[in-house]
Write a protein that holds these residues in place. Structure first.
Motif, PDB file in Angstrom:
ATOM      1  N   LEU A   1     -11.774  44.293  20.440  1.00  0.00           N
ATOM      2  CA  LEU A   1     -10.912  43.658  21.441  1.00  0.00           C
ATOM      3  C   LEU A   1     -10.032  42.633  20.722  1.00  0.00           C
ATOM      4  CD1 LEU A   1     -10.378  43.452  24.527  1.00  0.00           C
ATOM      5  CD2 LEU A   1     -11.854  41.446  24.490  1.00  0.00           C
TER       6      LEU A   1
ATOM      7  N   THR B   1      -9.941  36.853  18.089  1.00  0.00           N
ATOM      8  CA  THR B   1     -10.918  36.861  19.187  1.00  0.00           C
ATOM      9  C   THR B   1     -12.337  36.676  18.627  1.00  0.00           C
ATOM     10  OG1 THR B   1     -11.146  39.252  19.015  1.00  0.00           O
ATOM     11  CG2 THR B   1      -9.551  38.439  20.640  1.00  0.00           C
ATOM     12  N   PHE B   2     -13.259  36.356  19.525  1.00  0.00           N
ATOM     13  CA  PHE B   2     -14.672  36.305  19.133  1.00  0.00           C
ATOM     14  C   PHE B   2     -15.133  37.702  18.698  1.00  0.00           C
ATOM     15  CE2 PHE B   2     -14.663  32.695  22.269  1.00  0.00           C
ATOM     16  CZ  PHE B   2     -14.914  31.693  21.341  1.00  0.00           C
ATOM     17  N   THR B   3     -14.567  38.722  19.331  1.00  0.00           N
ATOM     18  CA  THR B   3     -14.950  40.096  18.980  1.00  0.00           C
ATOM     19  C   THR B   3     -14.590  40.383  17.525  1.00  0.00           C
ATOM     20  OG1 THR B   3     -14.401  40.654  21.264  1.00  0.00           O
ATOM     21  CG2 THR B   3     -14.841  42.483  19.785  1.00  0.00           C
TER      22      THR B   3
ATOM     23  N   PHE C   1     -15.186  26.934  23.869  1.00  0.00           N
ATOM     24  CA  PHE C   1     -13.822  27.152  24.367  1.00  0.00           C
ATOM     25  C   PHE C   1     -13.006  25.863  24.413  1.00  0.00           C
ATOM     26  CE2 PHE C   1     -16.635  30.291  26.272  1.00  0.00           C
ATOM     27  CZ  PHE C   1     -16.013  31.464  25.891  1.00  0.00           C
TER      28      PHE C   1
ATOM     29  N   HIS D   1      -9.814  35.177  30.002  1.00  0.00           N
ATOM     30  CA  HIS D   1     -10.623  36.403  30.040  1.00  0.00           C
ATOM     31  C   HIS D   1     -11.762  36.139  31.029  1.00  0.00           C
ATOM     32  CE1 HIS D   1     -13.654  39.303  28.725  1.00  0.00           C
ATOM     33  NE2 HIS D   1     -12.652  40.016  28.270  1.00  0.00           N
TER      34      HIS D   1
ATOM     35  N   VAL E   1     -14.825  36.851  31.193  1.00  0.00           N
ATOM     36  CA  VAL E   1     -16.107  36.436  30.609  1.00  0.00           C
ATOM     37  C   VAL E   1     -16.036  34.981  30.140  1.00  0.00           C
ATOM     38  CG1 VAL E   1     -17.755  36.888  28.744  1.00  0.00           C
ATOM     39  CG2 VAL E   1     -16.774  38.790  30.030  1.00  0.00           C
ATOM     40  N   ALA E   2     -14.905  34.574  29.622  1.00  0.00           N
ATOM     41  CA  ALA E   2     -14.722  33.177  29.203  1.00  0.00           C
ATOM     42  C   ALA E   2     -14.668  32.278  30.451  1.00  0.00           C
ATOM     43  CB  ALA E   2     -13.441  33.042  28.391  1.00  0.00           C
TER      44      ALA E   2
ATOM     45  N   GLN F   1     -17.864  31.292  31.855  1.00  0.00           N
ATOM     46  CA  GLN F   1     -18.656  30.355  31.046  1.00  0.00           C
ATOM     47  C   GLN F   1     -18.114  28.928  31.081  1.00  0.00           C
ATOM     48  OE1 GLN F   1     -20.233  31.882  27.225  1.00  0.00           O
ATOM     49  NE2 GLN F   1     -18.986  33.644  27.689  1.00  0.00           N
TER      50      GLN F   1
ATOM     51  N   SER G   1      -8.040  39.271  26.774  1.00  0.00           N
ATOM     52  CA  SER G   1      -8.943  38.651  25.791  1.00  0.00           C
ATOM     53  C   SER G   1      -8.623  37.161  25.742  1.00  0.00           C
ATOM     54  CB  SER G   1      -8.780  39.261  24.398  1.00  0.00           C
ATOM     55  OG  SER G   1      -7.620  38.760  23.777  1.00  0.00           O
ATOM     56  N   ASN G   2      -9.452  36.427  25.024  1.00  0.00           N
ATOM     57  CA  ASN G   2      -9.233  34.975  24.907  1.00  0.00           C
ATOM     58  C   ASN G   2      -7.931  34.655  24.191  1.00  0.00           C
ATOM     59  OD1 ASN G   2     -11.705  33.878  26.033  1.00  0.00           O
ATOM     60  ND2 ASN G   2     -12.719  34.961  24.360  1.00  0.00           N
TER      61      ASN G   2
ATOM     62  N   THR H   1     -22.619  34.797  22.428  1.00  0.00           N
ATOM     63  CA  THR H   1     -22.318  36.122  22.979  1.00  0.00           C
ATOM     64  C   THR H   1     -22.896  37.174  22.048  1.00  0.00           C
ATOM     65  OG1 THR H   1     -20.345  35.395  24.127  1.00  0.00           O
ATOM     66  CG2 THR H   1     -20.486  37.736  23.681  1.00  0.00           C
TER      67      THR H   1
ATOM     68  N   PHE I   1     -22.717  40.942  20.755  1.00  0.00           N
ATOM     69  CA  PHE I   1     -21.785  42.070  20.632  1.00  0.00           C
ATOM     70  C   PHE I   1     -22.545  43.275  20.102  1.00  0.00           C
ATOM     71  CE2 PHE I   1     -19.260  38.295  20.438  1.00  0.00           C
ATOM     72  CZ  PHE I   1     -18.074  38.616  21.048  1.00  0.00           C
TER      73      PHE I   1
HETATM   74  O1  LIG Z   1     -13.591  38.426  21.933  1.00  0.00           O
HETATM   75  C1  LIG Z   1     -13.005  37.661  22.677  1.00  0.00           C
HETATM   76  O2  LIG Z   1     -12.518  36.598  22.284  1.00  0.00           O
HETATM   77  C2  LIG Z   1     -12.852  38.009  24.114  1.00  0.00           C
HETATM   78  O3  LIG Z   1     -11.853  37.755  24.685  1.00  0.00           O
HETATM   79  C3  LIG Z   1     -14.052  38.548  24.830  1.00  0.00           C
HETATM   80  C4  LIG Z   1     -15.019  37.437  24.997  1.00  0.00           C
HETATM   81  C5  LIG Z   1     -14.881  36.549  26.025  1.00  0.00           C
HETATM   82  C6  LIG Z   1     -15.781  35.478  26.155  1.00  0.00           C
HETATM   83  C7  LIG Z   1     -16.797  35.345  25.255  1.00  0.00           C
HETATM   84  C8  LIG Z   1     -16.929  36.249  24.216  1.00  0.00           C
HETATM   85  C9  LIG Z   1     -16.044  37.310  24.098  1.00  0.00           C
END
Ligand SMILES: O=C(O)C(=O)Cc1ccccc1
Length: 318
Positions: free
Chosen positions: A16, A21-23, A96, A115, A117-118, A121, A140-141, A184, A186
């Motif tokens: 992603l 990104t965190f991904t 964040f 995003h 998911v963010a 949180q 995505s973030n 998180t 993955f």
């Molecule tokens: O990978 C990312 O940065 C994303 O946008 C997805 C996500 C969102 C929140 C926490 C971890 C990953």
């Protein structure tokens, strides 16, 4: 002697995107991905389509976070795209910041890109600090932050720390996550049927459908694990979607399919569940070896099976 040139990249990994990104940070933890092609995609569906079509060897996807629970888009896609296997798990601490275009103050913020998911949180901080904000979901973030520079639909974005180093944005608030220790999880997903060798610190992921209209079906499912001493680290229900009241369960069990107690639990599940999807056995990110009592040792299962075979074969018993 000069270093040998890097081998030509041969494998593509989808993640992603965009970069940052965190991904992407999770993919950076995969030794085999170094020097290969990293393909940023916009959503889980695109990542899985890349893997299913063979365009990518594997895809890195968020599956669970310690604050907001399972990433349902990932869980649902794993249930619906056939022949996918999880080949590894990776943990990334997540934190964040709230960013905005230069000149914006916290008082100016009405609408936030994030995003989902963010967003989930940072709920407490948002309720406390910006109780009447609106939310525009982002893919995505990093996409949430970069969209601020393309349109003025939103005033601020939830993004990973450090984003202001690469974009002309200012940080309005830091550490806005509801839990400073949020992590998180993955998973790296590939299209393969090959088993990964057990390490002694493994996890097995499954999706299990329950027979409908049968009392005790959930207990039946749990018993398959409990009576074999298999501990579960995740259990989450997701609607199957075709009618009300039909659910499948996403389950992570301690151990490997080649561990006798896990294999035996799978046999038990298969006997009563209309559908069991084996998503893979793979090494645990925390490398924690699985504890279980000697009652559930491989040898005990093998001895019991041999005893039964002996009885059937008419071998003399003591
Ligand atoms: O990978 C990312 O940065 C994303 O946008 C997805 C996500 C969102 C929140 C926490 C971890 C990953």
């Amino acid at each position: 002697m000069p270093d040998a040139p890097n081998p030509t990249p041969t494998q593509t990994y989808s993640y992603l995107g965009p970069a940052g990104t965190f991904t992407e940070a999770a993919l950076a933890q995969v030794p085999g991905a170094r020097g290969q092609i990293w393909r940023p995609v916009n959503n889980v569906g695109e990542a899985f389509a890349d893997v299913a079509s063979g365009r990518s060897m594997a895809a890195m996807i968020a599956i669970e976070n310690s604050v907001d629970g399972g990433v349902t888009a990932t869980q649902d896609a794993l249930a619906s795209v056939p022949n996918l296997r999880i080949i590894g798990e990776y943990l990334v601490p997540v934190n964040f910041v709230l960013v905005a275009r230069p000149g914006t103050t916290l008082d100016d913020v009405r609408v936030i890109n994030a995003h989902p998911v963010a967003y989930g949180q940072c709920r407490n901080w948002l309720e406390r600090t910006l109780p009447s904000h609106g939310h525009i979901p982002a893919s995505s973030n990093v996409a949430a932050a970069s969209a601020l520079l393309e349109t003025d639909q939103a005033d601020a974005a939830i993004a990973p720390p450090g984003i202001d180093k690469h974009h002309d944005l200012v940080v309005l608030a830091s550490e806005i996550g509801d839990n400073p220790n949020a992590v998180t999880r993955f998973v790296l997903v590939a299209r393969t049927a090959e088993l990964i060798a057990p390490t002694g610190a493994d996890k097995t992921s499954l999706i299990i459908e329950l027979p409908s209209d049968r009392s005790g079906a959930l207990l039946d499912m749990l018993e398959q694990f409990a009576t074999r001493g298999v501990n579960l680290s995740l259990i989450q229900s997701r609607p199957i979607g075709d009618s009300l009241g039909r659910y499948r369960f996403v389950v992570d069990a301690d151990g490997h399919i080649l561990d006798e107690r896990v294999a035996d639990a799978l046999l038990g599940l298969r006997r009563f569940s209309p559908k069991v999807i084996f998503l893979g056995s793979y090494p645990r990110a925390d490398k924690r070896r699985i504890e279980f009592t000697s009652r559930y040792d491989d040898g005990i299962f093998i001895e019991a099976r041999d005893w039964l075979r002996g009885l059937i074969a008419g071998e003399p018993t003591e």
